[in-house]
Design a protein around this motif. Structure first.
Motif, PDB file in Angstrom:
ATOM      1  N   TYR A  37      18.810   7.106   6.651  1.00  9.91           N
ATOM      2  CA  TYR A  37      17.885   5.983   6.807  1.00  9.91           C
ATOM      3  C   TYR A  37      16.693   6.387   7.675  1.00  9.91           C
ATOM      4  CZ  TYR A  37      16.132   1.450   8.408  1.00  9.91           C
ATOM      5  OH  TYR A  37      15.328   0.393   8.719  1.00  9.91           O
ATOM      6  N   LEU A  38      16.977   7.002   8.815  1.00  7.42           N
ATOM      7  CA  LEU A  38      15.903   7.397   9.728  1.00  7.42           C
ATOM      8  C   LEU A  38      15.020   8.479   9.121  1.00  7.42           C
ATOM      9  CD1 LEU A  38      17.895   7.331  13.066  1.00  7.42           C
ATOM     10  CD2 LEU A  38      16.167   5.694  12.293  1.00  7.42           C
ATOM     11  N   LEU A  39      15.608   9.426   8.413  1.00  4.63           N
ATOM     12  CA  LEU A  39      14.828  10.471   7.753  1.00  4.63           C
ATOM     13  C   LEU A  39      13.898   9.866   6.709  1.00  4.63           C
ATOM     14  CD1 LEU A  39      14.268  13.501   7.341  1.00  4.63           C
ATOM     15  CD2 LEU A  39      16.125  13.506   5.676  1.00  4.63           C
ATOM     16  N   ARG A  40      14.438   8.943   5.914  1.00  6.05           N
ATOM     17  CA  ARG A  40      13.643   8.308   4.871  1.00  6.05           C
ATOM     18  C   ARG A  40      12.484   7.520   5.479  1.00  6.05           C
ATOM     19  NH1 ARG A  40      17.649   6.231   2.429  1.00  6.05           N
ATOM     20  NH2 ARG A  40      17.626   4.198   3.417  1.00  6.05           N
ATOM     21  N   HIS A  41      12.737   6.789   6.554  1.00  7.26           N
ATOM     22  CA  HIS A  41      11.671   5.996   7.163  1.00  7.26           C
ATOM     23  C   HIS A  41      10.673   6.863   7.910  1.00  7.26           C
ATOM     24  CE1 HIS A  41      12.740   1.904   6.098  1.00  7.26           C
ATOM     25  NE2 HIS A  41      13.952   2.387   5.991  1.00  7.26           N
ATOM     26  N   ASP A  42      11.120   7.962   8.491  1.00  9.50           N
ATOM     27  CA  ASP A  42      10.204   8.891   9.141  1.00  9.50           C
ATOM     28  C   ASP A  42       9.276   9.505   8.105  1.00  9.50           C
ATOM     29  OD1 ASP A  42       9.195  10.496  11.376  1.00  9.50           O
ATOM     30  OD2 ASP A  42      10.191  12.172  10.358  1.00  9.50           O
ATOM     31  N   LYS A  43       9.824   9.878   6.959  1.00  9.87           N
ATOM     32  CA  LYS A  43       9.014  10.468   5.897  1.00  9.87           C
ATOM     33  C   LYS A  43       7.991   9.449   5.395  1.00  9.87           C
ATOM     34  CE  LYS A  43      11.122  13.027   2.927  1.00  9.87           C
ATOM     35  NZ  LYS A  43      11.941  13.495   1.795  1.00  9.87           N
ATOM     36  N   THR A  44       8.410   8.211   5.222  1.00  6.00           N
ATOM     37  CA  THR A  44       7.495   7.164   4.773  1.00  6.00           C
ATOM     38  C   THR A  44       6.363   6.976   5.766  1.00  6.00           C
ATOM     39  OG1 THR A  44       9.276   6.038   3.587  1.00  6.00           O
ATOM     40  CG2 THR A  44       7.340   4.718   4.146  1.00  6.00           C
ATOM     41  N   GLU A  45       6.690   6.992   7.043  1.00  2.41           N
ATOM     42  CA  GLU A  45       5.658   6.825   8.078  1.00  2.41           C
ATOM     43  C   GLU A  45       4.657   7.983   8.033  1.00  2.41           C
ATOM     44  OE1 GLU A  45       3.298   5.354  10.956  1.00  2.41           O
ATOM     45  OE2 GLU A  45       4.881   4.312   9.866  1.00  2.41           O
ATOM     46  N   ARG A  46       5.153   9.215   7.867  1.00  3.22           N
ATOM     47  CA  ARG A  46       4.235  10.356   7.801  1.00  3.22           C
ATOM     48  C   ARG A  46       3.342  10.278   6.568  1.00  3.22           C
ATOM     49  NH1 ARG A  46       7.456  15.030   7.376  1.00  3.22           N
ATOM     50  NH2 ARG A  46       9.318  13.775   7.348  1.00  3.22           N
ATOM     51  N   ILE A  47       3.884   9.826   5.451  1.00  7.99           N
ATOM     52  CA  ILE A  47       3.083   9.667   4.236  1.00  7.99           C
ATOM     53  C   ILE A  47       2.013   8.603   4.450  1.00  7.99           C
ATOM     54  CG2 ILE A  47       3.152   8.833   1.843  1.00  7.99           C
ATOM     55  CD1 ILE A  47       5.911  10.237   1.628  1.00  7.99           C
ATOM     56  N   ASN A  48       2.393   7.487   5.064  1.00 14.18           N
ATOM     57  CA  ASN A  48       1.422   6.424   5.331  1.00 14.18           C
ATOM     58  C   ASN A  48       0.307   6.901   6.255  1.00 14.18           C
ATOM     59  OD1 ASN A  48       2.655   4.545   3.682  1.00 14.18           O
ATOM     60  ND2 ASN A  48       3.914   3.710   5.325  1.00 14.18           N
ATOM     61  N   GLN A  49       0.647   7.700   7.261  1.00  9.67           N
ATOM     62  CA  GLN A  49      -0.375   8.232   8.165  1.00  9.67           C
ATOM     63  C   GLN A  49      -1.320   9.164   7.418  1.00  9.67           C
ATOM     64  OE1 GLN A  49       1.892  10.007  11.329  1.00  9.67           O
ATOM     65  NE2 GLN A  49       2.341   8.038  12.304  1.00  9.67           N
ATOM     66  N   ALA A  50      -0.767   9.997   6.535  1.00 12.22           N
ATOM     67  CA  ALA A  50      -1.609  10.906   5.754  1.00 12.22           C
ATOM     68  C   ALA A  50      -2.527  10.128   4.822  1.00 12.22           C
ATOM     69  CB  ALA A  50      -0.735  11.876   4.957  1.00 12.22           C
ATOM     70  N   LEU A  51      -2.000   9.079   4.212  1.00 14.60           N
ATOM     71  CA  LEU A  51      -2.834   8.255   3.339  1.00 14.60           C
ATOM     72  C   LEU A  51      -3.955   7.579   4.107  1.00 14.60           C
ATOM     73  CD1 LEU A  51      -0.180   6.607   0.995  1.00 14.60           C
ATOM     74  CD2 LEU A  51      -1.962   8.241   0.348  1.00 14.60           C
ATOM     75  N   ASP A  52      -3.676   7.136   5.317  1.00 19.03           N
ATOM     76  CA  ASP A  52      -4.730   6.533   6.142  1.00 19.03           C
ATOM     77  C   ASP A  52      -5.856   7.522   6.391  1.00 19.03           C
ATOM     78  OD1 ASP A  52      -3.361   4.127   6.275  1.00 19.03           O
ATOM     79  OD2 ASP A  52      -2.537   4.515   8.285  1.00 19.03           O
ATOM     80  N   VAL A  53      -5.505   8.763   6.680  1.00 15.49           N
ATOM     81  CA  VAL A  53      -6.515   9.798   6.925  1.00 15.49           C
ATOM     82  C   VAL A  53      -7.331  10.035   5.655  1.00 15.49           C
ATOM     83  CG1 VAL A  53      -6.845  12.262   7.415  1.00 15.49           C
ATOM     84  CG2 VAL A  53      -5.244  10.913   8.788  1.00 15.49           C
ATOM     85  N   ILE A  54      -6.652  10.121   4.516  1.00 14.52           N
ATOM     86  CA  ILE A  54      -7.346  10.352   3.244  1.00 14.52           C
ATOM     87  C   ILE A  54      -8.288   9.194   2.938  1.00 14.52           C
ATOM     88  CG2 ILE A  54      -7.015  10.495   0.734  1.00 14.52           C
ATOM     89  CD1 ILE A  54      -4.403  12.078   1.392  1.00 14.52           C
ATOM     90  N   LEU A  55      -7.803   7.978   3.131  1.00 14.24           N
ATOM     91  CA  LEU A  55      -8.647   6.817   2.833  1.00 14.24           C
ATOM     92  C   LEU A  55      -9.891   6.785   3.701  1.00 14.24           C
ATOM     93  CD1 LEU A  55      -5.921   4.071   2.309  1.00 14.24           C
ATOM     94  CD2 LEU A  55      -7.385   5.116   0.558  1.00 14.24           C
ATOM     95  N   VAL A  56      -9.758   7.147   4.963  1.00 15.32           N
ATOM     96  CA  VAL A  56     -10.907   7.148   5.870  1.00 15.32           C
ATOM     97  C   VAL A  56     -11.850   8.299   5.530  1.00 15.32           C
ATOM     98  CG1 VAL A  56     -11.617   7.537   8.260  1.00 15.32           C
ATOM     99  CG2 VAL A  56      -9.749   5.951   7.752  1.00 15.32           C
ATOM    100  N   ASN A  57     -11.310   9.491   5.351  1.00 15.32           N
ATOM    101  CA  ASN A  57     -12.145  10.675   5.140  1.00 15.32           C
ATOM    102  C   ASN A  57     -12.729  10.764   3.730  1.00 15.32           C
ATOM    103  OD1 ASN A  57     -11.637  11.461   7.752  1.00 15.32           O
ATOM    104  ND2 ASN A  57      -9.986  12.830   7.209  1.00 15.32           N
ATOM    105  N   SER A  58     -12.136  10.066   2.786  1.00 13.16           N
ATOM    106  CA  SER A  58     -12.592  10.185   1.396  1.00 13.16           C
ATOM    107  C   SER A  58     -13.018   8.846   0.815  1.00 13.16           C
ATOM    108  CB  SER A  58     -11.466  10.780   0.543  1.00 13.16           C
ATOM    109  OG  SER A  58     -11.046  12.016   1.058  1.00 13.16           O
ATOM    110  N   ALA A  59     -13.381   7.907   1.655  1.00 11.97           N
ATOM    111  CA  ALA A  59     -13.709   6.555   1.191  1.00 11.97           C
ATOM    112  C   ALA A  59     -14.814   6.562   0.146  1.00 11.97           C
ATOM    113  CB  ALA A  59     -14.091   5.671   2.377  1.00 11.97           C
ATOM    114  N   ASP A  60     -15.885   7.327   0.388  1.00 13.52           N
ATOM    115  CA  ASP A  60     -16.999   7.350  -0.564  1.00 13.52           C
ATOM    116  C   ASP A  60     -16.577   7.932  -1.904  1.00 13.52           C
ATOM    117  OD1 ASP A  60     -18.722   6.186   1.226  1.00 13.52           O
ATOM    118  OD2 ASP A  60     -19.510   8.102   1.961  1.00 13.52           O
ATOM    119  N   ALA A  61     -15.861   9.032  -1.874  1.00  8.57           N
ATOM    120  CA  ALA A  61     -15.413   9.657  -3.117  1.00  8.57           C
ATOM    121  C   ALA A  61     -14.465   8.725  -3.878  1.00  8.57           C
ATOM    122  CB  ALA A  61     -14.714  10.990  -2.830  1.00  8.57           C
TER     123      ALA A  61
END
Length: 70
Positions: A37-61
């Motif tokens: 459970y903790l591994l799955r939720h940790d992985k989800t959190e890391r994916i969400n953080q990466a998506l936030d970075v992508i959305l901010v850095n690539s908003a125009d594209a």
């Protein structure tokens, strides 16, 4: 650390059945479940953080991609 866990009768029976099928204890089944459970939720959190970075850095594209051909 001591903890209390009070499953329903049905859940307790299912845990015992699973432990028996794995030839282990209910505690081992619960520890494995908690780790998964903790591994799955940790992985989800890391994916969400990466998506936030992508959305901010690539908003125009991403906006241009959503508009389609000119």
């Amino acid at each position: 650390m001591a903890m209390n866990f009070r499953p329903t009768d049905d859940l307790a029976a299912r845990l015992r059945k699973q432990a028996d099928s794995e030839q282990t204890s209910v505690q081992v089944v619960l520890v494995k479940a908690a780790e998964e459970y903790l591994l799955r939720h940790d992985k989800t959190e890391r994916i969400n953080q990466a998506l936030d970075v992508i959305l901010v850095n690539s908003a125009d594209a991403l906006k241009r991609l959503g508009e389609g051909p000119a």
